[in-house]
Design an enzyme around this catalytic site. Structure first.
Site, PDB file in Angstrom:
ATOM      1  N   TYR A 100     -12.716   1.538  -5.234  1.00  0.00           N
ATOM      2  CA  TYR A 100     -12.664   1.759  -3.780  1.00  0.00           C
ATOM      3  C   TYR A 100     -11.245   1.521  -3.256  1.00  0.00           C
ATOM      4  O   TYR A 100     -10.662   2.384  -2.605  1.00  0.00           O
ATOM      5  CB  TYR A 100     -13.659   0.813  -3.120  1.00  0.00           C
ATOM      6  CG  TYR A 100     -13.820   0.989  -1.628  1.00  0.00           C
ATOM      7  CD1 TYR A 100     -14.536   2.064  -1.095  1.00  0.00           C
ATOM      8  CD2 TYR A 100     -13.281   0.065  -0.729  1.00  0.00           C
ATOM      9  CE1 TYR A 100     -14.705   2.205   0.272  1.00  0.00           C
ATOM     10  CE2 TYR A 100     -13.447   0.201   0.635  1.00  0.00           C
ATOM     11  CZ  TYR A 100     -14.162   1.273   1.136  1.00  0.00           C
ATOM     12  OH  TYR A 100     -14.325   1.399   2.499  1.00  0.00           O
ATOM     13  N   ASP A 101     -10.683   0.338  -3.589  1.00  0.00           N
ATOM     14  CA  ASP A 101      -9.373  -0.036  -3.042  1.00  0.00           C
ATOM     15  C   ASP A 101      -8.289   0.952  -3.478  1.00  0.00           C
ATOM     16  O   ASP A 101      -7.520   1.458  -2.658  1.00  0.00           O
ATOM     17  CB  ASP A 101      -8.956  -1.436  -3.530  1.00  0.00           C
ATOM     18  CG  ASP A 101      -9.921  -2.537  -3.107  1.00  0.00           C
ATOM     19  OD1 ASP A 101     -11.010  -2.222  -2.611  1.00  0.00           O
ATOM     20  OD2 ASP A 101      -9.570  -3.722  -3.282  1.00  0.00           O
ATOM     21  N   GLY A 137     -19.025 -19.664   1.427  1.00  0.00           N
ATOM     22  CA  GLY A 137     -19.199 -19.129   2.780  1.00  0.00           C
ATOM     23  C   GLY A 137     -18.055 -19.444   3.717  1.00  0.00           C
ATOM     24  O   GLY A 137     -18.161 -19.213   4.925  1.00  0.00           O
ATOM     25  N   GLN A 154      -9.830 -13.886   2.981  1.00  0.00           N
ATOM     26  CA  GLN A 154      -9.593 -13.791   4.425  1.00  0.00           C
ATOM     27  C   GLN A 154      -9.289 -12.339   4.783  1.00  0.00           C
ATOM     28  O   GLN A 154      -8.757 -11.573   3.976  1.00  0.00           O
ATOM     29  CB  GLN A 154      -8.409 -14.676   4.831  1.00  0.00           C
ATOM     30  CG  GLN A 154      -7.144 -14.392   4.036  1.00  0.00           C
ATOM     31  CD  GLN A 154      -6.016 -15.359   4.339  1.00  0.00           C
ATOM     32  OE1 GLN A 154      -6.153 -16.265   5.144  1.00  0.00           O
ATOM     33  NE2 GLN A 154      -4.878 -15.150   3.711  1.00  0.00           N
TER      34      GLN A 154
END
Ligand code: NAD
Ligand code: UDP
Ligand code: UDP
Length: 310
Positions: free
Chosen positions: A144-145, A206, A275
């Site tokens: 994908y990237d 998480g 992030q």
């Protein structure tokens, strides 16, 4: 009125874009192979003389006459794009070549739905367009990237070599009605789990962050970009700069749905970015765009959709 081709038009973002373009009075041709899209998403447009649907895979040539192309065809959820990774790269790369060849032949302007994934697991936060990224070329997300990165390269080479009118938009995590219940992306997963009273699956600890843009804001940014001056090619980030951890997202969804569901912690998938947050200064200055729907109201609308859909 323009003749507009939307590839991936039966998908989540594509179907909202078709709604918007038909609503603005354009003649829309929606092309999709239904890999992750569905006729249900655009059923309400069938029978409208300004809307036409074609089953077609963008890895094969397409000869039609249009003024604008929005190239959205490509599965966006990690679980779907990793299902057949070779096809994912073909869709991004061969799809871009075919749609750019089409744009060149007919003189159409073409917008590419690129992605924040071109920044990989970024070491700069927030991410400005000038950041070149931190991408694993051989991992499970690479189809994908790197497919999307190669597509960006093709867009800029068709611009420099053939003066094709390009618009490269880097879309950050977007959510809203018409995501698939089994899509695998975090917002739909958490909402569906909450509504079914099932455990809410947090990958890793998480504490990784994402910033979520409501679909209506995204579509507004996309249309503004397409209509912007020829010289503004992008790449431009479009997304919501308010970031949140996945645990905080789960807690918001638990509160909004009133579910009894508990959090369960699962392994973090490999190469999962820690992030992600857009620097949207360029979209603000060039497009006069910024998001207007905060996370709470956007999640509420999405929860209402899934209550009906399930
Ligand atoms: P989606 O999976 O709902 O939509 C993709 C659509 O493309 C589906 O209808 C699918 O059937 C179709 N498609 C896939 N391969 C095809 C092919 N070879 N030929 C024709 N059609 C094909 O995903 P989405 O969220 O609507 O994403 C749309 C675009 O936006 C994608 O290009 C995606 O990479 C990009 N994007 C989305 C997000 C997001 O958060 N939603 C973020 C970044 C980029
Ligand atoms: N193409 C297409 N529709 C068109 C024009 C071209 O699908 O209307 C495809 C064509 O199959 C070609 C690709 O786009 O493989 C790239 O076209 P381009 O003209 O840039 O390159 P060439 O045909 O010279 O390889
Ligand atoms: N994620 C999660 N639980 C899920 C699905 C995803 O904790 O059920 C995490 C995932 O590991 C990632 C974040 O949520 O860190 C966003 O995942 P998504 O697949 O929605 O998008 P992307 O990773 O492409 O930003």
């Amino acid at each position: 009125m323009s003749k507009i081709l939307v590839t991936g038009g039966a998908g989540f973002l594509g179907s909202h874009l078709c709604d918007r373009l038909v609503g603005d009075g354009h003649d829309v041709l929606c092309v999709d192979n239904y890999f992750t899209g569905s006729k249900r998403n655009i059923a309400h447009l069938m029978g409208n003389p300004m809307f036409e649907l074609l089953r077609h895979d963008v890895t094969f040539p397409l000869y039609v006459e249009v003024d604008q192309i929005y190239n959205l065809a490509c599965p966006a959820s990690p679980s779907h794009y990793q299902h057949d990774p070779v096809q994912t790269t073909k869709t991004s790369v061969h799809g871009a070549i075919n749609m750019l060849g089409l744009a060149k032949r007919v003189g159409a302007r073409i917008l590419q739905a690129s992605t924040s994934e071109v920044y990989g697991d970024p070491q700069v936060n927030p991410q400005p367009e000038g950041y070149w990224g931190h991408v694993n070329p051989v991992g499970v997300r690479s189809c994908y990237d790197e497919g999307k990165r190669c597509a960006e390269t093709l867009f800029f080479d068709y611009y420099r070599q053939h003066d094709v009118g390009i618009k490269v938009m880097r879309i950050f995590n977007t959510y809203g009605p018409r995501m698939l219940a089994n899509d695998g992306r975090v917002v739909s997963n958490f909402i569906v789990q909450a509504l079914r009273g099932e455990p809410i699956t947090i990958f890793g600890d998480g504490q990784q962050t994402r910033s979520f843009c409501y679909v209506d804001d995204l579509i507004e940014g996309m249309v503004r970009f397409m209509e912007s001056p020829h010289t503004f090619t992008g790449p431009v980030n479009v997304g919501n700069p308010a970031d949140i951890t996945m645990v905080e997202l789960a807690e918001s969804i638990i509160e909004l749905t009133g579910t009894e569901s508990q959090l369960v912690f699962k392994d973090l998938p490999s190469d999962d970015p820690k992030q992600r947050r857009p620097d949207i200064s360029l979209a603000r200055s060039e497009l006069g765009w910024e998001p207007s729907v905060p996370l709470g109201p956007g999640l509420t609308r999405t929860i209402e959709y899934f209550k009906e859909a399930l």
